[in-house]
Design an enzyme around this catalytic site. Sequence first.
Site, PDB file in Angstrom:
ATOM      1  N   ASP A   5       0.831  -1.218   0.000  1.00 41.56           N
ATOM      2  CA  ASP A   5       0.000   0.000   0.000  1.00 41.56           C
ATOM      3  C   ASP A   5       0.863   1.265   0.000  1.00 41.56           C
ATOM      4  O   ASP A   5       0.349   2.363  -0.218  1.00 41.56           O
ATOM      5  CB  ASP A   5      -0.966   0.006   1.199  1.00 41.56           C
ATOM      6  CG  ASP A   5      -0.272   0.001   2.558  1.00 41.56           C
ATOM      7  OD1 ASP A   5       0.970  -0.133   2.612  1.00 41.56           O
ATOM      8  OD2 ASP A   5      -0.982   0.140   3.575  1.00 41.56           O
ATOM      9  N   GLU A   6       2.179   1.113   0.252  1.00 44.81           N
ATOM     10  CA  GLU A   6       3.038   2.304   0.331  1.00 44.81           C
ATOM     11  C   GLU A   6       3.149   3.019  -1.017  1.00 44.81           C
ATOM     12  O   GLU A   6       3.523   4.191  -1.068  1.00 44.81           O
ATOM     13  CB  GLU A   6       4.430   1.927   0.855  1.00 44.81           C
ATOM     14  CG  GLU A   6       4.337   1.281   2.230  1.00 44.81           C
ATOM     15  CD  GLU A   6       5.653   1.173   2.973  1.00 44.81           C
ATOM     16  OE1 GLU A   6       6.562   1.980   2.724  1.00 44.81           O
ATOM     17  OE2 GLU A   6       5.766   0.259   3.808  1.00 44.81           O
ATOM     18  N   TYR A  41      12.067   2.806  -1.479  1.00 46.39           N
ATOM     19  CA  TYR A  41      11.389   1.494  -1.481  1.00 46.39           C
ATOM     20  C   TYR A  41      10.056   1.586  -2.207  1.00 46.39           C
ATOM     21  O   TYR A  41       9.799   0.836  -3.161  1.00 46.39           O
ATOM     22  CB  TYR A  41      11.178   0.996  -0.036  1.00 46.39           C
ATOM     23  CG  TYR A  41      10.161  -0.133   0.063  1.00 46.39           C
ATOM     24  CD1 TYR A  41      10.393  -1.364  -0.554  1.00 46.39           C
ATOM     25  CD2 TYR A  41       8.961   0.030   0.759  1.00 46.39           C
ATOM     26  CE1 TYR A  41       9.456  -2.398  -0.479  1.00 46.39           C
ATOM     27  CE2 TYR A  41       8.023  -0.999   0.844  1.00 46.39           C
ATOM     28  CZ  TYR A  41       8.274  -2.210   0.216  1.00 46.39           C
ATOM     29  OH  TYR A  41       7.350  -3.218   0.283  1.00 46.39           O
ATOM     30  N   LYS A  73       8.772  -0.129  -5.757  1.00 48.37           N
ATOM     31  CA  LYS A  73       7.619  -1.039  -5.850  1.00 48.37           C
ATOM     32  C   LYS A  73       6.589  -0.473  -6.832  1.00 48.37           C
ATOM     33  O   LYS A  73       5.973  -1.210  -7.604  1.00 48.37           O
ATOM     34  CB  LYS A  73       6.986  -1.257  -4.473  1.00 48.37           C
ATOM     35  CG  LYS A  73       7.806  -2.084  -3.513  1.00 48.37           C
ATOM     36  CD  LYS A  73       8.063  -3.523  -3.958  1.00 48.37           C
ATOM     37  CE  LYS A  73       6.826  -4.385  -3.954  1.00 48.37           C
ATOM     38  NZ  LYS A  73       7.154  -5.810  -4.225  1.00 48.37           N
TER      39      LYS A  73
END
Length: 352
Positions: free
Chosen positions: A134-135, A158, A162
């Site tokens: 969800d980040e 990060y 993603k």
Amino acid sequence: MRVIVTGGAGFIGSALVRHLVLEQGYEVLNVDALTYAGYLPSLKAVDGKSNYRFVHANICDRAAMERAVADFRPDRIMHLAAESHVDRSITGAADFIQTNVIGTFTLLETARGYWSGLGSAAKEAFRFLHVSTDEVYGSLGDDGLFTEETPYDPSSPYSASKASSDHLAKAWQRTYGLPVVVSNCSNNYGPYHYPEKLIPLTILNALAGARLPVYGKGENVRDWLFVEDHARALDLIAERGRVGETYNVGGRNERRNIEVVRRICGVLDELVPGNRPREELIEFVTDRPGHDVRYAIDATKLETELGWRAQEDFDTGIAKTVQWYLDNEWWWRPLRERYAGQRLGLLNSSKS
Ligand SMILES: NC(=O)c1ccc[n+]([C@@H]2O[C@H](COP(=O)([O-])OP(=O)(O)OC[C@H]3O[C@@H](n4cnc5c(N)ncnc54)[C@H](O)[C@@H]3O)[C@@H](O)[C@H]2O)c1
């Protein structure tokens, strides 16, 4: 059912491998490079089972991926291998770009070559599940939830890596027709979690009577999901998720970090009473750069379309997790000797 799991020696990957091998009886090939986060003792329960195999390989290695796929002939690829720790991405982004972006690209190309050569029924049934976070959606304010339509707005190296990999996976579906499904999950916790992350670090530091570092004022909110609920969700999404779709996965268990740490202290004080309340070990430390304020998932699509429900809420899941760490020192002791909880991710410690 024959499933390749990438990153199966990691935290979520090992929960998924245990679920597929032991609960589902699937044939599973685990492909993992065994980075610092890959730990084969997490797979002790499946080691030696006739339906489990392991290949030590890097997802960036195209020839190794082609060999693994050609030899094993999977019905599904479930892709979890990644560099996953935000703090490490702040001081060493290169590994994140390499594995999360280039590695995902390599795996998509490998899968595409293999899938193109399948007969029509196998081609129709094949799935590539790309597992994400969800980040990628960035940070929420006090209200609102991330849905599958929330625009991407990643904050850290990060989450940006993603997000890039999610875009690649979706593009390979739209452009080449590869049957890709994407899942975006909230923060996981549970057994076999590497002790650099908030929950295991807090449990092990509190047990040792060491200080409990909390970033900033501990006000950041995360939506916690027990890892075995995530493994069941991934299996269901790979089985019944619609090609080209995204499914958000979350437990509807929002907690401020400080509440999480206090809850762990409370559970430990009950199970292993000490001389003084463990809350006294809490220490507020310099915040993480770019620290997202709040994440919260709307899992309605997964719940209504596929009938998934989390089986654990935060209180039951955290009690199980603390008990697991108390019962499984054999698993975590060697990792604590490698990483004793030193601070990661401060800007003045950057390497490229
Ligand atoms: N941990 C969470 O809360 C969370 C939440 C949502 C999504 N995710 C995603 O789920 C996946 C798994 O996360 P995790 O927490 O289990 O990660 P982890 O760091 O515990 O495990 C990652 C695994 O991937 C392997 N790996 C790393 N680079 C590799 C490479 N180049 N080739 C082959 N293997 C490699 C490692 O050896 C390790 O076994 C990741 O894609 C992550 O982005 C994690």
